[in-house]
Design a protein around this motif. Structure first.
Motif, PDB file in Angstrom:
ATOM      1  N   LEU A  82      -9.488   7.141 -15.234  1.00 58.55           N
ATOM      2  CA  LEU A  82     -10.430   6.590 -14.038  1.00 58.55           C
ATOM      3  C   LEU A  82     -11.149   7.615 -13.535  1.00 58.55           C
ATOM      4  O   LEU A  82     -12.852   6.156 -13.330  1.00 58.55           O
ATOM      5  CB  LEU A  82      -9.566   5.914 -13.664  1.00 58.55           C
ATOM      6  CG  LEU A  82      -8.484   4.943 -14.296  1.00 58.55           C
ATOM      7  CD1 LEU A  82      -8.024   3.769 -13.499  1.00 58.55           C
ATOM      8  CD2 LEU A  82     -10.211   3.440 -15.428  1.00 58.55           C
ATOM      9  N   ASP A  83     -11.513   8.045 -13.275  1.00 55.16           N
ATOM     10  CA  ASP A  83     -12.397   9.093 -12.349  1.00 55.16           C
ATOM     11  C   ASP A  83     -12.804   8.603 -10.565  1.00 55.16           C
ATOM     12  O   ASP A  83     -13.626   8.076 -10.510  1.00 55.16           O
ATOM     13  CB  ASP A  83     -14.213   9.142 -13.205  1.00 55.16           C
ATOM     14  CG  ASP A  83     -14.508   9.932 -11.768  1.00 55.16           C
ATOM     15  OD1 ASP A  83     -14.557  10.685 -11.084  1.00 55.16           O
ATOM     16  OD2 ASP A  83     -15.897   9.482 -12.454  1.00 55.16           O
ATOM     17  N   VAL A  84     -11.171   7.923 -10.000  1.00 55.21           N
ATOM     18  CA  VAL A  84     -10.956   7.168  -8.997  1.00 55.21           C
ATOM     19  C   VAL A  84     -10.137   8.090  -8.100  1.00 55.21           C
ATOM     20  O   VAL A  84      -8.705   8.461  -8.274  1.00 55.21           O
ATOM     21  CB  VAL A  84     -10.386   5.466  -9.287  1.00 55.21           C
ATOM     22  CG1 VAL A  84     -10.111   5.280  -7.946  1.00 55.21           C
ATOM     23  CG2 VAL A  84     -11.134   5.315 -10.334  1.00 55.21           C
ATOM     24  N   ALA A  85     -10.626   8.309  -6.887  1.00 51.34           N
ATOM     25  CA  ALA A  85      -9.666   8.968  -5.997  1.00 51.34           C
ATOM     26  C   ALA A  85      -9.039   7.474  -5.942  1.00 51.34           C
ATOM     27  O   ALA A  85      -9.466   7.039  -4.973  1.00 51.34           O
ATOM     28  CB  ALA A  85     -10.335   9.649  -4.722  1.00 51.34           C
ATOM     29  N   ASP A  86      -6.904   8.412  -5.903  1.00 53.09           N
ATOM     30  CA  ASP A  86      -6.385   6.861  -5.641  1.00 53.09           C
ATOM     31  C   ASP A  86      -5.556   7.312  -4.333  1.00 53.09           C
ATOM     32  O   ASP A  86      -4.959   8.647  -4.943  1.00 53.09           O
ATOM     33  CB  ASP A  86      -5.539   6.364  -6.741  1.00 53.09           C
ATOM     34  CG  ASP A  86      -4.599   5.239  -6.479  1.00 53.09           C
ATOM     35  OD1 ASP A  86      -5.170   4.756  -5.267  1.00 53.09           O
ATOM     36  OD2 ASP A  86      -3.843   4.875  -6.902  1.00 53.09           O
ATOM     37  N   LEU A  87      -5.928   6.486  -3.195  1.00 55.65           N
ATOM     38  CA  LEU A  87      -3.905   7.172  -2.569  1.00 55.65           C
ATOM     39  C   LEU A  87      -2.857   6.278  -2.049  1.00 55.65           C
ATOM     40  O   LEU A  87      -2.502   6.904  -1.211  1.00 55.65           O
ATOM     41  CB  LEU A  87      -5.155   7.622  -0.831  1.00 55.65           C
ATOM     42  CG  LEU A  87      -6.180   8.734  -0.725  1.00 55.65           C
ATOM     43  CD1 LEU A  87      -6.967   8.712   0.248  1.00 55.65           C
ATOM     44  CD2 LEU A  87      -5.902   9.991  -1.777  1.00 55.65           C
ATOM     45  N   THR A  88      -2.944   6.136  -2.918  1.00 55.42           N
ATOM     46  CA  THR A  88      -2.091   4.267  -2.688  1.00 55.42           C
ATOM     47  C   THR A  88      -1.070   5.843  -2.981  1.00 55.42           C
ATOM     48  O   THR A  88       0.419   5.156  -2.698  1.00 55.42           O
ATOM     49  CB  THR A  88      -2.224   3.448  -3.897  1.00 55.42           C
ATOM     50  OG1 THR A  88      -3.466   3.157  -4.464  1.00 55.42           O
ATOM     51  CG2 THR A  88      -0.801   2.265  -3.863  1.00 55.42           C
ATOM     52  N   VAL A  89      -0.766   6.755  -3.955  1.00 55.86           N
ATOM     53  CA  VAL A  89       0.243   7.285  -4.661  1.00 55.86           C
ATOM     54  C   VAL A  89       1.335   8.144  -3.422  1.00 55.86           C
ATOM     55  O   VAL A  89       2.160   7.454  -3.348  1.00 55.86           O
ATOM     56  CB  VAL A  89       0.290   8.763  -5.318  1.00 55.86           C
ATOM     57  CG1 VAL A  89      -0.506   8.191  -6.306  1.00 55.86           C
ATOM     58  CG2 VAL A  89      -0.530   9.006  -4.239  1.00 55.86           C
ATOM     59  N   ASP A  90       0.303   7.934  -2.081  1.00 52.49           N
ATOM     60  CA  ASP A  90       1.794   8.758  -1.015  1.00 52.49           C
ATOM     61  C   ASP A  90       2.444   7.381  -0.338  1.00 52.49           C
ATOM     62  O   ASP A  90       3.686   7.722  -0.122  1.00 52.49           O
ATOM     63  CB  ASP A  90       0.871   9.260   0.793  1.00 52.49           C
ATOM     64  CG  ASP A  90      -0.033  10.249   0.052  1.00 52.49           C
ATOM     65  OD1 ASP A  90       0.269  10.873  -1.266  1.00 52.49           O
ATOM     66  OD2 ASP A  90       0.173  10.844   1.212  1.00 52.49           O
ATOM     67  N   GLY A  91       2.380   6.004  -0.803  1.00 49.33           N
ATOM     68  CA  GLY A  91       2.948   5.440  -0.909  1.00 49.33           C
ATOM     69  C   GLY A  91       4.162   4.317  -1.571  1.00 49.33           C
ATOM     70  O   GLY A  91       5.199   4.216  -1.059  1.00 49.33           O
ATOM     71  N   SER A  92       3.343   4.769  -3.000  1.00 48.60           N
ATOM     72  CA  SER A  92       4.200   3.440  -3.993  1.00 48.60           C
ATOM     73  C   SER A  92       4.376   5.078  -5.099  1.00 48.60           C
ATOM     74  O   SER A  92       6.029   4.238  -4.732  1.00 48.60           O
ATOM     75  CB  SER A  92       3.816   3.091  -5.175  1.00 48.60           C
ATOM     76  OG  SER A  92       2.463   4.541  -5.480  1.00 48.60           O
ATOM     77  N   MET A  93       4.831   5.717  -4.080  1.00 43.43           N
ATOM     78  CA  MET A  93       6.355   7.104  -4.727  1.00 43.43           C
ATOM     79  C   MET A  93       7.798   6.220  -3.512  1.00 43.43           C
ATOM     80  O   MET A  93       9.051   6.021  -4.007  1.00 43.43           O
ATOM     81  CB  MET A  93       5.905   7.943  -4.570  1.00 43.43           C
ATOM     82  CG  MET A  93       7.685   9.464  -4.317  1.00 43.43           C
ATOM     83  SD  MET A  93       6.817  10.899  -4.915  1.00 43.43           S
ATOM     84  CE  MET A  93       8.388  11.764  -5.269  1.00 43.43           C
ATOM     85  N   ALA A  94       6.856   6.155  -2.172  1.00 44.97           N
ATOM     86  CA  ALA A  94       7.856   6.223  -1.177  1.00 44.97           C
ATOM     87  C   ALA A  94       8.752   4.715  -1.766  1.00 44.97           C
ATOM     88  O   ALA A  94      10.009   4.237  -1.534  1.00 44.97           O
ATOM     89  CB  ALA A  94       8.185   5.727  -0.216  1.00 44.97           C
ATOM     90  N   THR A  95       7.867   3.313  -2.380  1.00 48.22           N
ATOM     91  CA  THR A  95       8.403   2.007  -2.862  1.00 48.22           C
ATOM     92  C   THR A  95       9.269   2.235  -4.396  1.00 48.22           C
ATOM     93  O   THR A  95       9.929   1.904  -3.521  1.00 48.22           O
ATOM     94  CB  THR A  95       6.873   0.941  -2.740  1.00 48.22           C
ATOM     95  OG1 THR A  95       5.890   1.197  -1.884  1.00 48.22           O
ATOM     96  CG2 THR A  95       7.430  -0.265  -3.362  1.00 48.22           C
ATOM     97  N   GLY A  96       9.240   2.819  -4.540  1.00 48.63           N
ATOM     98  CA  GLY A  96       9.416   3.539  -6.022  1.00 48.63           C
ATOM     99  C   GLY A  96      10.934   3.242  -5.494  1.00 48.63           C
ATOM    100  O   GLY A  96      11.808   2.861  -6.152  1.00 48.63           O
ATOM    101  N   GLY A  97      11.333   5.004  -4.494  1.00 47.63           N
ATOM    102  CA  GLY A  97      11.647   5.280  -4.177  1.00 47.63           C
ATOM    103  C   GLY A  97      13.061   4.192  -3.323  1.00 47.63           C
ATOM    104  O   GLY A  97      14.339   4.657  -3.782  1.00 47.63           O
ATOM    105  N   ILE A  98      12.718   3.453  -1.964  1.00 49.74           N
ATOM    106  CA  ILE A  98      13.174   2.913  -1.266  1.00 49.74           C
ATOM    107  C   ILE A  98      13.847   1.004  -2.084  1.00 49.74           C
ATOM    108  O   ILE A  98      15.117   0.680  -2.022  1.00 49.74           O
ATOM    109  CB  ILE A  98      12.234   1.804  -0.397  1.00 49.74           C
ATOM    110  CG1 ILE A  98      12.392   3.273   0.735  1.00 49.74           C
ATOM    111  CG2 ILE A  98      12.570   1.304   0.846  1.00 49.74           C
ATOM    112  CD1 ILE A  98      12.214   3.624   1.929  1.00 49.74           C
ATOM    113  N   VAL A  99      13.015   0.808  -3.389  1.00 48.48           N
ATOM    114  CA  VAL A  99      13.565  -0.322  -3.558  1.00 48.48           C
ATOM    115  C   VAL A  99      14.203   0.531  -4.644  1.00 48.48           C
ATOM    116  O   VAL A  99      15.742  -0.842  -5.025  1.00 48.48           O
ATOM    117  CB  VAL A  99      12.075  -0.949  -4.954  1.00 48.48           C
ATOM    118  CG1 VAL A  99      12.586  -1.560  -5.951  1.00 48.48           C
ATOM    119  CG2 VAL A  99      10.846  -1.302  -4.361  1.00 48.48           C
TER     120      VAL A  99
END
Length: 308
Positions: A32-49
């Motif tokens: 996509l050629d997009v700089a996405d910093l969401t991953v620092d939060g979404s990884m924790a979301t996946g683990g906690i859920v």
């Protein structure tokens, strides 16, 4: 040396888990050629859920799927911020990441750490206590993810997403809905990151509110290392995704070696940043060296597709 060799199976397991996360980073960074910093939060979301669901008796496979969906929702929010609100992608990711910290605390009932005990969960998929099983399970997940992505990006929708990443203006001129494609790409990317978080929580035995901190750096390290080491021999799209996973394994093996040699564990984040900076700078240094040596760059034919 014996301790180093004993730690290698764990490094391989960690490398594959983070390699799946890095595939999500690859989709936004390269496709996509997009700089996405969401991953620092979404990884924790996946683990906690996953940890909360598993702790409350949810089927382990269903918990993994729901974790993936939770990550998709995080990517959806970032995509909406970026496309509908007109917020730059990097800032949209930061906003979502910041929001997810509070969301994750609410999901975990304000507990910063949620245990995932292999003793209490009969269907646990992987654990650090059995590296052989964990590696096999991680390989299966990685192969399935790569296979699905290889098929998807060969479809009409997948091809339009790749075209959007190559040239949004030209894609829009050809009737492609670039806003939808960017959102969909971010959804898939963060879904994979959250899936990795669910596997990571199982492997280490708990989900932590800060478990995704610095994930973008490790993901970029895996992507760049995989490209530099295997870029010239892996041309097929599926093999490029496989190279990202191998990059994650190499990264963790090198990390284990460096720690074994006496590096302070507190300096690992610094090491990750330095590795990413060096590998990102390599193409520029190579270009500068060629220009100083007078090596002529091949001329581009007018109308030639640069991304072919």
């Amino acid at each position: 040396m014996a301790s180093l060799l004993a730690s290698m199976p764990g490094a391989v397991a960690y490398g594959i888990i983070w390699g799946i996360m890095a595939i999500g980073v690859y989709l936004t960074f390269r496709i996509l050629d997009v700089a996405d910093l969401t991953v620092d939060g979404s990884m924790a979301t996946g683990g906690i859920v996953f940890a909360v669901l598993a702790k409350n008796g949810t089927n382990i496979y269903l918990a993994v799927v729901i974790s993936f969906i939770a990550g998709c929702l995080a990517g959806l929010v970032t995509g909406i911020f970026h496309t509908l609100f007109g917020i730059p992608a990097i800032l949209a990711g930061i906003l979502t990441q910041l929001s997810l910290y509070s969301v994750n605390l609410h999901i975990s009932n304000k507990n910063s750490n949620v245990p995932v005990s292999a003793r209490n969960l009969k269907q646990i998929l992987l654990t650090s206590g059995d590296n052989t099983k964990s590696i096999i399970v991680c390989i299966i997940f990685a192969v399935v993810v790569i296979g699905i992505l290889y098929w998807f990006f060969g479809t009409e929708l997948g091809s339009s997403i790749r075209a959007t990443g190559c040239n949004q203006a030209m894609s829009r001129a050809n009737g492609i809905n670039t806003r939808f494609n960017v959102i969909f790409g971010l959804v898939i990317s963060n879904g994979l990151v959250a899936l990795s978080g669910a596997l990571y929580a199982q492997y280490q035995g708990f989900a932590d509110i800060n478990m995704g901190r610095g994930a973008i750096v490790i993901g970029l390290a895996a992507v760049i290392v995989g490209e530099v080491v295997f870029g010239k021999i892996f041309r097929n799209f599926a093999l490029k995704l496989f190279a990202v996973v191998l990059g994650g394994i190499i990264y963790y093996i090198v990390q284990n070696i460096v720690v074994w040699m006496g590096l302070d564990a507190n300096d690992l984040k610094l090491l990750s940043a330095v590795v990413v900076a060096i590998f990102l700078g390599l193409p520029y240094w190579q270009k500068q060296a060629k220009s100083k040596l007078g090596v002529k760059q091949p001329k581009k034919v007018k109308g030639e597709n640069e991304n072919a």
